[in-house]
Design a protein around this motif. Sequence first.
Motif, PDB file in Angstrom:
ATOM      1  N   SER A 153     -37.523   5.674 -47.679  1.00 54.04           N
ATOM      2  CA  SER A 153     -36.927   4.401 -48.111  1.00 54.04           C
ATOM      3  C   SER A 153     -36.671   4.394 -49.608  1.00 54.04           C
ATOM      4  O   SER A 153     -35.624   3.946 -50.077  1.00 54.04           O
ATOM      5  CB  SER A 153     -37.847   3.229 -47.744  1.00 54.04           C
ATOM      6  OG  SER A 153     -37.984   3.115 -46.349  1.00 54.04           O
ATOM      7  N   GLN A 154     -37.632   4.912 -50.378  1.00 51.67           N
ATOM      8  CA  GLN A 154     -37.468   4.973 -51.834  1.00 51.67           C
ATOM      9  C   GLN A 154     -36.328   5.916 -52.225  1.00 51.67           C
ATOM     10  O   GLN A 154     -35.563   5.632 -53.153  1.00 51.67           O
ATOM     11  CB  GLN A 154     -38.772   5.449 -52.484  1.00 51.67           C
ATOM     12  CG  GLN A 154     -39.927   4.473 -52.376  1.00 51.67           C
ATOM     13  CD  GLN A 154     -41.163   4.986 -53.092  1.00 51.67           C
ATOM     14  OE1 GLN A 154     -41.121   5.288 -54.290  1.00 51.67           O
ATOM     15  NE2 GLN A 154     -42.279   5.076 -52.372  1.00 51.67           N
ATOM     16  N   LEU A 155     -36.209   7.014 -51.502  1.00 53.35           N
ATOM     17  CA  LEU A 155     -35.180   8.004 -51.813  1.00 53.35           C
ATOM     18  C   LEU A 155     -33.782   7.514 -51.430  1.00 53.35           C
ATOM     19  O   LEU A 155     -32.802   7.794 -52.129  1.00 53.35           O
ATOM     20  CB  LEU A 155     -35.482   9.327 -51.091  1.00 53.35           C
ATOM     21  CG  LEU A 155     -36.685  10.112 -51.620  1.00 53.35           C
ATOM     22  CD1 LEU A 155     -37.047  11.227 -50.649  1.00 53.35           C
ATOM     23  CD2 LEU A 155     -36.383  10.685 -53.004  1.00 53.35           C
ATOM     24  N   GLU A 156     -33.687   6.768 -50.345  1.00 56.33           N
ATOM     25  CA  GLU A 156     -32.377   6.293 -49.878  1.00 56.33           C
ATOM     26  C   GLU A 156     -31.724   5.344 -50.880  1.00 56.33           C
ATOM     27  O   GLU A 156     -30.505   5.211 -50.906  1.00 56.33           O
ATOM     28  CB  GLU A 156     -32.519   5.616 -48.517  1.00 56.33           C
ATOM     29  CG  GLU A 156     -32.749   6.612 -47.382  1.00 56.33           C
ATOM     30  CD  GLU A 156     -32.973   5.922 -46.039  1.00 56.33           C
ATOM     31  OE1 GLU A 156     -32.661   6.548 -45.016  1.00 56.33           O
ATOM     32  OE2 GLU A 156     -33.459   4.775 -46.044  1.00 56.33           O
ATOM     33  N   ASN A 157     -32.508   4.705 -51.684  1.00 54.85           N
ATOM     34  CA  ASN A 157     -31.980   3.768 -52.689  1.00 54.85           C
ATOM     35  C   ASN A 157     -31.867   4.401 -54.077  1.00 54.85           C
ATOM     36  O   ASN A 157     -31.617   3.704 -55.062  1.00 54.85           O
ATOM     37  CB  ASN A 157     -32.888   2.527 -52.771  1.00 54.85           C
ATOM     38  CG  ASN A 157     -32.941   1.772 -51.454  1.00 54.85           C
ATOM     39  OD1 ASN A 157     -31.922   1.655 -50.771  1.00 54.85           O
ATOM     40  ND2 ASN A 157     -34.111   1.270 -51.096  1.00 54.85           N
ATOM     41  N   SER A 158     -32.059   5.717 -54.147  1.00 54.51           N
ATOM     42  CA  SER A 158     -32.062   6.396 -55.446  1.00 54.51           C
ATOM     43  C   SER A 158     -30.656   6.809 -55.875  1.00 54.51           C
ATOM     44  O   SER A 158     -29.861   7.284 -55.063  1.00 54.51           O
ATOM     45  CB  SER A 158     -32.960   7.641 -55.369  1.00 54.51           C
ATOM     46  OG  SER A 158     -32.900   8.357 -56.574  1.00 54.51           O
ATOM     47  N   ASN A 160     -30.110   9.091 -58.408  1.00 57.07           N
ATOM     48  CA  ASN A 160     -30.190  10.547 -58.619  1.00 57.07           C
ATOM     49  C   ASN A 160     -31.213  11.083 -57.627  1.00 57.07           C
ATOM     50  O   ASN A 160     -32.407  11.126 -57.901  1.00 57.07           O
ATOM     51  CB  ASN A 160     -30.607  10.861 -60.062  1.00 57.07           C
ATOM     52  CG  ASN A 160     -30.477  12.343 -60.388  1.00 57.07           C
ATOM     53  OD1 ASN A 160     -30.712  13.205 -59.538  1.00 57.07           O
ATOM     54  ND2 ASN A 160     -30.109  12.640 -61.628  1.00 57.07           N
ATOM     55  N   LEU A 161     -30.703  11.476 -56.458  1.00 63.20           N
ATOM     56  CA  LEU A 161     -31.583  11.811 -55.333  1.00 63.20           C
ATOM     57  C   LEU A 161     -32.528  12.968 -55.644  1.00 63.20           C
ATOM     58  O   LEU A 161     -33.738  12.871 -55.402  1.00 63.20           O
ATOM     59  CB  LEU A 161     -30.736  12.137 -54.101  1.00 63.20           C
ATOM     60  CG  LEU A 161     -31.498  12.404 -52.790  1.00 63.20           C
ATOM     61  CD1 LEU A 161     -32.399  11.234 -52.452  1.00 63.20           C
ATOM     62  CD2 LEU A 161     -30.513  12.670 -51.655  1.00 63.20           C
ATOM     63  N   GLU A 162     -32.010  14.074 -56.169  1.00 60.06           N
ATOM     64  CA  GLU A 162     -32.868  15.238 -56.403  1.00 60.06           C
ATOM     65  C   GLU A 162     -33.920  14.951 -57.473  1.00 60.06           C
ATOM     66  O   GLU A 162     -35.087  15.325 -57.335  1.00 60.06           O
ATOM     67  CB  GLU A 162     -32.034  16.456 -56.799  1.00 60.06           C
ATOM     68  CG  GLU A 162     -32.889  17.719 -56.948  1.00 60.06           C
ATOM     69  CD  GLU A 162     -32.085  18.988 -57.145  1.00 60.06           C
ATOM     70  OE1 GLU A 162     -32.670  20.081 -57.008  1.00 60.06           O
ATOM     71  OE2 GLU A 162     -30.879  18.895 -57.457  1.00 60.06           O
ATOM     72  N   LYS A 202     -30.261  21.454 -40.114  1.00 64.32           N
ATOM     73  CA  LYS A 202     -29.282  20.432 -39.730  1.00 64.32           C
ATOM     74  C   LYS A 202     -28.916  19.505 -40.887  1.00 64.32           C
ATOM     75  O   LYS A 202     -27.932  18.761 -40.814  1.00 64.32           O
ATOM     76  CB  LYS A 202     -29.837  19.597 -38.567  1.00 64.32           C
ATOM     77  CG  LYS A 202     -29.990  20.365 -37.262  1.00 64.32           C
ATOM     78  CD  LYS A 202     -30.649  19.487 -36.204  1.00 64.32           C
ATOM     79  CE  LYS A 202     -30.884  20.277 -34.915  1.00 64.32           C
ATOM     80  NZ  LYS A 202     -31.626  19.462 -33.906  1.00 64.32           N
ATOM     81  N   ILE A 203     -29.705  19.538 -41.969  1.00 63.33           N
ATOM     82  CA  ILE A 203     -29.473  18.633 -43.101  1.00 63.33           C
ATOM     83  C   ILE A 203     -28.380  19.199 -44.015  1.00 63.33           C
ATOM     84  O   ILE A 203     -28.345  20.390 -44.292  1.00 63.33           O
ATOM     85  CB  ILE A 203     -30.779  18.437 -43.908  1.00 63.33           C
ATOM     86  CG1 ILE A 203     -31.876  17.881 -43.008  1.00 63.33           C
ATOM     87  CG2 ILE A 203     -30.544  17.501 -45.096  1.00 63.33           C
ATOM     88  CD1 ILE A 203     -33.260  17.910 -43.634  1.00 63.33           C
ATOM     89  N   ARG A 204     -27.502  18.334 -44.489  1.00 64.33           N
ATOM     90  CA  ARG A 204     -26.446  18.765 -45.405  1.00 64.33           C
ATOM     91  C   ARG A 204     -27.018  19.047 -46.795  1.00 64.33           C
ATOM     92  O   ARG A 204     -28.040  18.478 -47.177  1.00 64.33           O
ATOM     93  CB  ARG A 204     -25.370  17.680 -45.510  1.00 64.33           C
ATOM     94  CG  ARG A 204     -24.569  17.440 -44.233  1.00 64.33           C
ATOM     95  CD  ARG A 204     -23.599  16.298 -44.438  1.00 64.33           C
ATOM     96  NE  ARG A 204     -24.298  15.060 -44.795  1.00 64.33           N
ATOM     97  CZ  ARG A 204     -23.681  13.928 -45.161  1.00 64.33           C
ATOM     98  NH1 ARG A 204     -22.361  13.893 -45.228  1.00 64.33           N
ATOM     99  NH2 ARG A 204     -24.381  12.852 -45.443  1.00 64.33           N
ATOM    100  N   VAL A 205     -26.323  19.897 -47.535  1.00 63.70           N
ATOM    101  CA  VAL A 205     -26.734  20.198 -48.917  1.00 63.70           C
ATOM    102  C   VAL A 205     -26.669  18.918 -49.747  1.00 63.70           C
ATOM    103  O   VAL A 205     -25.686  18.156 -49.684  1.00 63.70           O
ATOM    104  CB  VAL A 205     -25.828  21.282 -49.541  1.00 63.70           C
ATOM    105  CG1 VAL A 205     -26.147  21.451 -51.031  1.00 63.70           C
ATOM    106  CG2 VAL A 205     -25.990  22.603 -48.803  1.00 63.70           C
ATOM    107  N   GLY A 206     -27.741  18.653 -50.512  1.00 61.84           N
ATOM    108  CA  GLY A 206     -27.791  17.460 -51.348  1.00 61.84           C
ATOM    109  C   GLY A 206     -28.280  16.222 -50.629  1.00 61.84           C
ATOM    110  O   GLY A 206     -28.246  15.116 -51.173  1.00 61.84           O
ATOM    111  N   ASP A 207     -28.765  16.412 -49.397  1.00 59.16           N
ATOM    112  CA  ASP A 207     -29.242  15.269 -48.618  1.00 59.16           C
ATOM    113  C   ASP A 207     -30.685  15.491 -48.172  1.00 59.16           C
ATOM    114  O   ASP A 207     -31.222  16.595 -48.301  1.00 59.16           O
ATOM    115  CB  ASP A 207     -28.341  15.061 -47.398  1.00 59.16           C
ATOM    116  CG  ASP A 207     -28.419  13.631 -46.847  1.00 59.16           C
ATOM    117  OD1 ASP A 207     -29.171  12.819 -47.428  1.00 59.16           O
ATOM    118  OD2 ASP A 207     -27.739  13.348 -45.851  1.00 59.16           O
ATOM    119  N   ILE A 208     -31.284  14.425 -47.613  1.00 56.65           N
ATOM    120  CA  ILE A 208     -32.682  14.475 -47.163  1.00 56.65           C
ATOM    121  C   ILE A 208     -32.765  14.252 -45.656  1.00 56.65           C
ATOM    122  O   ILE A 208     -31.799  13.813 -45.026  1.00 56.65           O
ATOM    123  CB  ILE A 208     -33.554  13.415 -47.875  1.00 56.65           C
ATOM    124  CG1 ILE A 208     -33.020  12.006 -47.557  1.00 56.65           C
ATOM    125  CG2 ILE A 208     -33.601  13.670 -49.365  1.00 56.65           C
ATOM    126  CD1 ILE A 208     -33.949  10.878 -47.975  1.00 56.65           C
TER     127      ILE A 208
END
Length: 271
Positions: A153-158, A160-162, A202-208
């Motif tokens: 949840s914290q990451l989805e609202n970020s 700068n994800l990385e 299965k996860i795309r590059v740059g995603d979680i």
Amino acid sequence: MIVKSISKVLILLILSSLLLLSDIVASVNQKDITREDIDHFLSESLPDTNYDLMSNMDKQKVINQLVDRVLYLSVAKDENIEDDEEYKRVLKRESENLMLTIWMKRRAERISVTDREIKEYYNTHEHEFRQVSSASARHILVPTMSEAKDIISQLENSRNLEKRFISLAKLKSTGPSAVNGGNLGWFNHDQMVKEFSDAAMKIRVGDISRVPVKTHFGYHVIYITQKRPAGKIELEKVKDTIEKVIKAKKFKKYLAQLREKLKKSAKISVK
């Protein structure tokens, strides 16, 4: 012009002298201990140790050992060890080994490999240059599902994800990679537990991972930094390796041919 040229030469000579002096780290009874001596000593006694990265205390310990060596060596010379029969016998054997090593090195340096040979090897040894699909990832490992969901949840609202992921990994992850921001480096499917690999691939590059990934270690949140597809490795990435392989094969063939030639004219007696 002549005066300027002479001045330049003098400056170069002075700089060269200073460089030579700076290379000397110690002196014992007018016997210099140089940086080259230190590097050789470390390569023999502590391989993969970089003198420049050592602490001042450790550097001094190394210098002290080399100083001791020079002192002991002077006693050995005073006691005429150079006239000892065992010394002469071992010296002869070691000098012959050194001679062979340098001879082989010089011979190998003469061997050339063309781009055409490299490309031909690349095309005829495809199985050596196949790579399976792989990924580079970070992860956050926590003991409970609720903790993992909270992190997602914290990451989805970020914004700068990385950057945020690295910060949370250092703060919350219980895995050993936490200190590196959860960095796991590169891995293929078979190098991780199945549940983790199945999800990561299965996860795309740059995603979680949008849902926690459960394994016997706990609950993972995964971030994918890079991916490599399955297929043939590009020639440019393996060119140097192929060149070394071809050189080694050529040198081995050369030695075999030379051995046969020498044996024909040699008088060999096995007792």
